[in-house]
Design an enzyme around this catalytic site. Structure first.
Site, PDB file in Angstrom:
ATOM      1  N   SER A  77       0.878  -1.166  -0.035  1.00 40.11           N
ATOM      2  CA  SER A  77       0.100   0.004  -0.018  1.00 40.11           C
ATOM      3  C   SER A  77       0.952   0.989  -0.290  1.00 40.11           C
ATOM      4  O   SER A  77       0.617   2.242  -0.643  1.00 40.11           O
ATOM      5  CB  SER A  77      -0.863  -0.060   1.229  1.00 40.11           C
ATOM      6  OG  SER A  77      -1.739  -1.238   0.943  1.00 40.11           O
ATOM      7  N   ASN A  78       1.855   1.308   0.763  1.00 40.67           N
ATOM      8  CA  ASN A  78       2.787   2.468   0.581  1.00 40.67           C
ATOM      9  C   ASN A  78       3.684   2.642  -0.751  1.00 40.67           C
ATOM     10  O   ASN A  78       4.143   3.738  -0.717  1.00 40.67           O
ATOM     11  CB  ASN A  78       3.898   2.339   1.910  1.00 40.67           C
ATOM     12  CG  ASN A  78       3.280   2.536   3.330  1.00 40.67           C
ATOM     13  OD1 ASN A  78       2.743   3.648   3.580  1.00 40.67           O
ATOM     14  ND2 ASN A  78       3.201   1.600   4.032  1.00 40.67           N
ATOM     15  N   LYS A 196       0.096 -11.033   6.391  1.00 35.14           N
ATOM     16  CA  LYS A 196       0.244  -9.462   7.140  1.00 35.14           C
ATOM     17  C   LYS A 196      -1.228  -9.165   7.239  1.00 35.14           C
ATOM     18  O   LYS A 196      -2.035  -8.870   6.447  1.00 35.14           O
ATOM     19  CB  LYS A 196       0.821  -8.627   5.733  1.00 35.14           C
ATOM     20  CG  LYS A 196       1.045  -7.135   6.466  1.00 35.14           C
ATOM     21  CD  LYS A 196       1.415  -6.270   5.261  1.00 35.14           C
ATOM     22  CE  LYS A 196       1.248  -4.950   5.963  1.00 35.14           C
ATOM     23  NZ  LYS A 196       1.328  -3.825   4.985  1.00 35.14           N
ATOM     24  N   SER A 198      -3.206  -6.011   8.764  1.00 35.70           N
ATOM     25  CA  SER A 198      -3.080  -4.563   9.066  1.00 35.70           C
ATOM     26  C   SER A 198      -4.272  -3.989   9.856  1.00 35.70           C
ATOM     27  O   SER A 198      -4.383  -2.990   9.911  1.00 35.70           O
ATOM     28  CB  SER A 198      -2.858  -3.885   7.799  1.00 35.70           C
ATOM     29  OG  SER A 198      -1.600  -4.038   7.227  1.00 35.70           O
ATOM     30  N   GLY A 222       0.832  -5.692  10.761  1.00 31.64           N
ATOM     31  CA  GLY A 222       0.746  -4.709   9.727  1.00 31.64           C
ATOM     32  C   GLY A 222       0.970  -3.200  10.047  1.00 31.64           C
ATOM     33  O   GLY A 222       0.952  -2.387   9.168  1.00 31.64           O
TER      34      GLY A 222
END
EC number: 4.1.3.16
Length: 327
Positions: A77-78, A196, A198, A222
Site C-alpha cells: 500500500s505504501n 500480513k 493490518s 501490519g
C-alpha cells in the site's frame, strides 16, 4: 495486465516448477521460508513530473539495507501500487532486488482485482526477483467477496505461484477484512506461508495464531502501532510503515519483545504510537514521504490524486514526532 501471448509463454515457462495435479503444489513447497522479523513497506519515489524515480528508490534501499531488517516489501500500500502501470510495478521489483543484499527477503505486492491478473503479476514478479508474493484481497466487488470466493482466489494464485504467497488483509484501504475462517482454510495450502494483518485487531491476530497453530503459518503485524501486542499474542514480525524512518527503533522494539524485556518494550512502544498513526491513518503516504525527507531519505511527491500536506498538517506531523523525542 500482461497480454495473452506473454501470459501463455509465462505459463509454459512454469511447467518445470509447477505441479500439474489438481491439488497444485505438492506438500511442503513453500514451508521453508522463515518470515520472522521486521519489514519496511517501501515507498515508490516520484520525480516532480510524476515519473518513477528508480535512482532514488535504489538510494533509499541502500540506506535502509544497512539496518537489521529481515527484508523489504515493495508494491504494498505504501508503494502506491494502484497508481503504477504493470511495467512500472515489475521494474520496481527488479530494481529493488538488484539494490538489496541477497540475504534480505523481498516481498512483492502482486495483488490485482482478478484472479488471472494476480497470477500473471505474481509469476512476473517472481521472475524479476521477488522471494515471495504478498497478495492483497480483491475488493472492487467486495459485496461478493465471500469466504468461498476468496479461498478460490488465493488457492488459484498459490497453486500457480513459483514463490510462496503471503495473504494481505488491509481493511482500511479495501473495506474488506479477510475472514478468519478463510485464513484458517488457506493456511493449509503448502504454498501459503503467512498473512500480513493490518486491521489492528489484536484479538483477531491471536485467534489466527491459535487456529493455525498446527500449520507452519506465520502472522505479521501490519503496523508498528500494535507491534508489541502482536508479538505478545504470537506474531513473528511486522510490516511497519514507520520503519521507513524509525527503522532502528522498530527493530529495537522487536529485540526487546523477543528477549522478554517487556517493560522497556512497553516504554518504546508508547513513544511509537503517535508517530505511527501520523504516517498511516492520519496523514498517510504524503505524511510518510514528508518524514522521510526529514530523516535523510528521499520522500518526494506522491502521484495524483494524492496531495501533499498543507502547512498546518505538516506542522501537526512534526509535532507528533517531536513530542515523542524523535525530532
Amino acid at each position: 495486465m500482461l497480454v495473452p501471448r506473454v501470459w501463455s509463454s509465462v505459463r509454459l515457462g512454469l511447467s518445470r516448477v509447477l505441479s500439474r495435479t489438481l491439488r497444485g503444489w505438492p506438500s511442503g513447497e513453500g514451508r521453508g521460508m522463515d518470515l520472522s522479523g521486521i519489514y519496511p513497506p517501501v515507498t515508490t519515489p516520484f520525480t516532480a513530473t510524476a515519473e518513477v524515480d528508480y535512482g532514488k528508490l535504489e538510494e533509499n534501499l541502500h540506506k535502509l539495507g544497512t539496518l537489521p531488517f529481515r527484508g523489504f516489501v515493495v508494491q504494498g500500500s505504501n508503494g502506491e501500487f494502484p497508481f503504477l502501470t504493470s511495467s512500472e510495478r515489475l521494474e520496481v521489483v527488479s530494481r529493488a532486488r538488484q539494490a538489496l543484499p541477497k540475504d534480505k527477503l523481498l516481498l512483492a505486492g502482486s495483488g490485482c482485482e482478478s484472479t488471472q491478473a494476480t497470477v500473471e503479476m505474481t509469476v512476473s514478479m517472481a521472475q524479476v526477483g521477488a522471494d515471495a508474493a504478498m497478495v492483497v484481497t480483491p475488493c472492487y466487488y467486495r459485496g461478493r467477496m465471500s469466504s468461498a470466493a476468496l479461498i478460490h482466489h488465493y488457492t488459484k494464485v498459490a497453486d500457480l505461484s513459483p514463490v510462496p504467497v503471503v495473504l494481505y488483509s488491509v481493511p482500511a484501504n479495501t473495506g474488506l477484512d479477510l475472514p478468519v475462517d478463510a485464513v484458517v482454510t488457506l493456511s493449509q495450502h503448502p504454498n501459503i506461508v503467512g498473512i500480513k494483518d493490518s486491521g489492528g485487531d489484536v484479538t483477531r491476530i491471536g485467534l489466527i495464531v491459535h487456529k493455525t497453530r498446527s500449520q507452519d503459518f506465520q502472522v505479521l503485524a501490519g503496523s508498528a502501532g500494535f507491534l508489541l501486542a502482536s508479538y505478545a499474542i504470537g506474531a513473528v514480525g511486522g510490516v511497519c510503515a514507520l520503519a521507513n524512518v524509525l527503522g532502528s527503533q522498530v527493530c529495537q522494539l522487536e529485540r526487546l519483545c523477543l528477549t522478554g524485556q517487556w517493560e522497556d518494550a512497553q516504554k518504546l512502544q508508547h513513544r511509537l504510537i503517535e508517530p505511527n498513526t501520523a504516517v498511516t491513518r492520519r496523514f498517510g503516504i504524503p505524511g510518510l514521504k514528508k518524514t522521510m525527507d526529514w530523516f535523510g531519505y528521499y520522500g518526494g511527491p506522491c502521484r495524483s490524486p494524492l496531495q501533499e500536506l498543507s502547512p498546518a498538517q505538516e506542522e501537526a506531523l512534526r509535532l507528533d514526532f517531536a513530542s515523542n523525542g524523535w525530532l
